[in-house]
Design a protein around this motif. Structure first.
Motif, PDB file in Angstrom:
ATOM      1  N   SER A   1     117.838 -22.505 102.424  1.00 27.73           N
ATOM      2  CA  SER A   1     119.216 -22.824 101.709  1.00 27.73           C
ATOM      3  C   SER A   1     119.127 -22.045 100.413  1.00 27.73           C
ATOM      4  CB  SER A   1     119.346 -24.327 101.415  1.00 27.73           C
ATOM      5  OG  SER A   1     118.252 -24.873 100.484  1.00 27.73           O
ATOM      6  N   GLN A   2     119.987 -21.905  99.800  1.00 30.50           N
ATOM      7  CA  GLN A   2     120.087 -21.400  98.369  1.00 30.50           C
ATOM      8  C   GLN A   2     119.731 -22.194  97.425  1.00 30.50           C
ATOM      9  OE1 GLN A   2     120.491 -18.278  97.926  1.00 30.50           O
ATOM     10  NE2 GLN A   2     121.490 -17.287  99.520  1.00 30.50           N
ATOM     11  N   SER A   3     119.812 -23.559  97.647  1.00 31.71           N
ATOM     12  CA  SER A   3     119.519 -24.655  96.627  1.00 31.71           C
ATOM     13  C   SER A   3     117.643 -24.601  96.262  1.00 31.71           C
ATOM     14  CB  SER A   3     119.808 -26.038  97.035  1.00 31.71           C
ATOM     15  OG  SER A   3     119.251 -26.362  98.240  1.00 31.71           O
ATOM     16  N   ALA A   4     117.126 -24.155  97.518  1.00 32.54           N
ATOM     17  CA  ALA A   4     115.755 -23.996  97.405  1.00 32.54           C
ATOM     18  C   ALA A   4     115.175 -23.098  96.249  1.00 32.54           C
ATOM     19  CB  ALA A   4     115.180 -23.337  98.799  1.00 32.54           C
ATOM     20  N   LEU A   5     116.174 -21.818  96.245  1.00 34.05           N
ATOM     21  CA  LEU A   5     115.746 -21.093  95.113  1.00 34.05           C
ATOM     22  C   LEU A   5     116.006 -21.616  93.668  1.00 34.05           C
ATOM     23  CD1 LEU A   5     117.622 -17.647  96.365  1.00 34.05           C
ATOM     24  CD2 LEU A   5     115.110 -18.205  96.126  1.00 34.05           C
ATOM     25  N   ALA A   6     116.839 -22.644  93.568  1.00 36.57           N
ATOM     26  CA  ALA A   6     116.934 -23.281  92.332  1.00 36.57           C
ATOM     27  C   ALA A   6     115.667 -24.222  91.969  1.00 36.57           C
ATOM     28  CB  ALA A   6     118.450 -24.083  92.110  1.00 36.57           C
ATOM     29  N   THR A   7     115.021 -24.477  92.653  1.00 45.85           N
ATOM     30  CA  THR A   7     113.915 -25.401  92.565  1.00 45.85           C
ATOM     31  C   THR A   7     112.612 -24.379  92.158  1.00 45.85           C
ATOM     32  OG1 THR A   7     113.308 -25.590  94.734  1.00 45.85           O
ATOM     33  CG2 THR A   7     115.111 -27.180  94.034  1.00 45.85           C
ATOM     34  N   LEU A   8     112.927 -23.453  92.090  1.00 43.55           N
ATOM     35  CA  LEU A   8     111.740 -22.648  91.952  1.00 43.55           C
ATOM     36  C   LEU A   8     111.250 -22.722  90.243  1.00 43.55           C
ATOM     37  CD1 LEU A   8     112.219 -19.253  93.828  1.00 43.55           C
ATOM     38  CD2 LEU A   8     110.404 -20.986  94.303  1.00 43.55           C
ATOM     39  N   PRO A   9     110.096 -22.806  89.908  1.00 48.96           N
ATOM     40  CA  PRO A   9     109.644 -22.729  88.510  1.00 48.96           C
ATOM     41  C   PRO A   9     110.060 -21.383  87.790  1.00 48.96           C
ATOM     42  CG  PRO A   9     107.567 -22.417  89.760  1.00 48.96           C
ATOM     43  CD  PRO A   9     108.915 -22.642  90.724  1.00 48.96           C
ATOM     44  N   PRO A  10     110.646 -21.521  86.511  1.00 56.37           N
ATOM     45  CA  PRO A  10     111.084 -20.092  85.855  1.00 56.37           C
ATOM     46  C   PRO A  10     109.994 -18.939  86.068  1.00 56.37           C
ATOM     47  CG  PRO A  10     111.036 -21.979  84.532  1.00 56.37           C
ATOM     48  CD  PRO A  10     110.382 -22.454  85.714  1.00 56.37           C
ATOM     49  N   SER A  11     108.666 -19.330  86.243  1.00 56.26           N
ATOM     50  CA  SER A  11     107.563 -18.138  86.458  1.00 56.26           C
ATOM     51  C   SER A  11     108.042 -17.347  87.936  1.00 56.26           C
ATOM     52  CB  SER A  11     106.130 -18.655  86.287  1.00 56.26           C
ATOM     53  OG  SER A  11     106.142 -19.584  87.087  1.00 56.26           O
ATOM     54  N   LEU A  12     108.462 -17.969  88.837  1.00 60.38           N
ATOM     55  CA  LEU A  12     108.654 -17.398  90.272  1.00 60.38           C
ATOM     56  C   LEU A  12     110.059 -16.860  90.143  1.00 60.38           C
ATOM     57  CD1 LEU A  12     106.834 -19.811  92.272  1.00 60.38           C
ATOM     58  CD2 LEU A  12     106.088 -17.784  91.502  1.00 60.38           C
ATOM     59  N   MET A  13     110.981 -16.969  89.238  1.00 59.90           N
ATOM     60  CA  MET A  13     112.266 -16.448  89.337  1.00 59.90           C
ATOM     61  C   MET A  13     112.099 -14.997  88.756  1.00 59.90           C
ATOM     62  SD  MET A  13     114.296 -18.870  90.631  1.00 59.90           S
ATOM     63  CE  MET A  13     115.927 -18.421  89.948  1.00 59.90           C
ATOM     64  N   PRO A  14     113.085 -14.107  89.110  1.00 64.01           N
ATOM     65  CA  PRO A  14     113.180 -12.919  88.511  1.00 64.01           C
ATOM     66  C   PRO A  14     113.623 -12.900  86.903  1.00 64.01           C
ATOM     67  CG  PRO A  14     114.957 -13.046  90.101  1.00 64.01           C
ATOM     68  CD  PRO A  14     114.075 -14.217  90.247  1.00 64.01           C
ATOM     69  N   PRO A  15     113.121 -12.038  86.152  1.00 66.28           N
ATOM     70  CA  PRO A  15     113.573 -12.124  84.872  1.00 66.28           C
ATOM     71  C   PRO A  15     114.814 -11.760  84.542  1.00 66.28           C
ATOM     72  CG  PRO A  15     112.007 -10.266  85.169  1.00 66.28           C
ATOM     73  CD  PRO A  15     112.261 -10.878  86.471  1.00 66.28           C
ATOM     74  N   PRO A  16     115.479 -12.115  83.577  1.00 70.66           N
ATOM     75  CA  PRO A  16     116.840 -11.617  83.174  1.00 70.66           C
ATOM     76  C   PRO A  16     116.957 -10.078  82.793  1.00 70.66           C
ATOM     77  CG  PRO A  16     116.052 -12.928  81.322  1.00 70.66           C
ATOM     78  CD  PRO A  16     115.263 -13.074  82.641  1.00 70.66           C
ATOM     79  N   PRO A  17     118.027  -9.366  82.915  1.00 67.98           N
ATOM     80  CA  PRO A  17     117.791  -7.862  82.729  1.00 67.98           C
ATOM     81  C   PRO A  17     117.188  -7.638  81.098  1.00 67.98           C
ATOM     82  CG  PRO A  17     120.066  -8.568  83.582  1.00 67.98           C
ATOM     83  CD  PRO A  17     119.333  -9.831  83.326  1.00 67.98           C
TER      84      PRO A  17
END
Length: 110
Positions: free
Chosen positions: A80-96
């Protein structure tokens, strides 16, 4: 007869126009070249490409696929796309523009 060495495939063969054509048109060479250039793509871009492909039925049914990285179907399944929202910031891609160190909360980053 001179030899031709393919840097992508790491193979050597007789350097004739017919042999070069046969090699360059082979599935293994085309897949090796694709994998080489895919390795330079951004992870987010590769994830988007994978999500546009149909899912691999072998991977869904058996948890494995005999074609591996050469499979034309996707082995990435988004629950689900909501699973991505629960990732900690360190695992999210950085902003441009990158992360501002002053705004980073150490507790959230783990």
């Amino acid at each position: 007869l001179p030899k031709y060495y393919c840097d992508y495939c790491e193979k050597q063969f007789n350097d004739t126009p017919a042999m070069r054509k046969k090699h360059f048109e082979s599935r293994s060479h085309r897949m090796t070249v694709k994998m080489h250039y895919d390795s330079f793509k951004d992870a987010g871009e590769r994830l988007i490409e994978e999500s546009l492909k149909a899912p691999c039925h072998n991977m869904l049914k058996y948890g494995r696929c005999e074609y591996g990285a050469h499979c034309k179907y996707s082995h990435v399944f988004m629950r689900s796309q909501s699973a991505l929202a629960t990732l900690p910031p360190s695992l999210m891609p950085p902003p441009p523009s990158g992360h501002d160190p002053a705004e980073i909360n150490a507790a959230e980053w783990g």
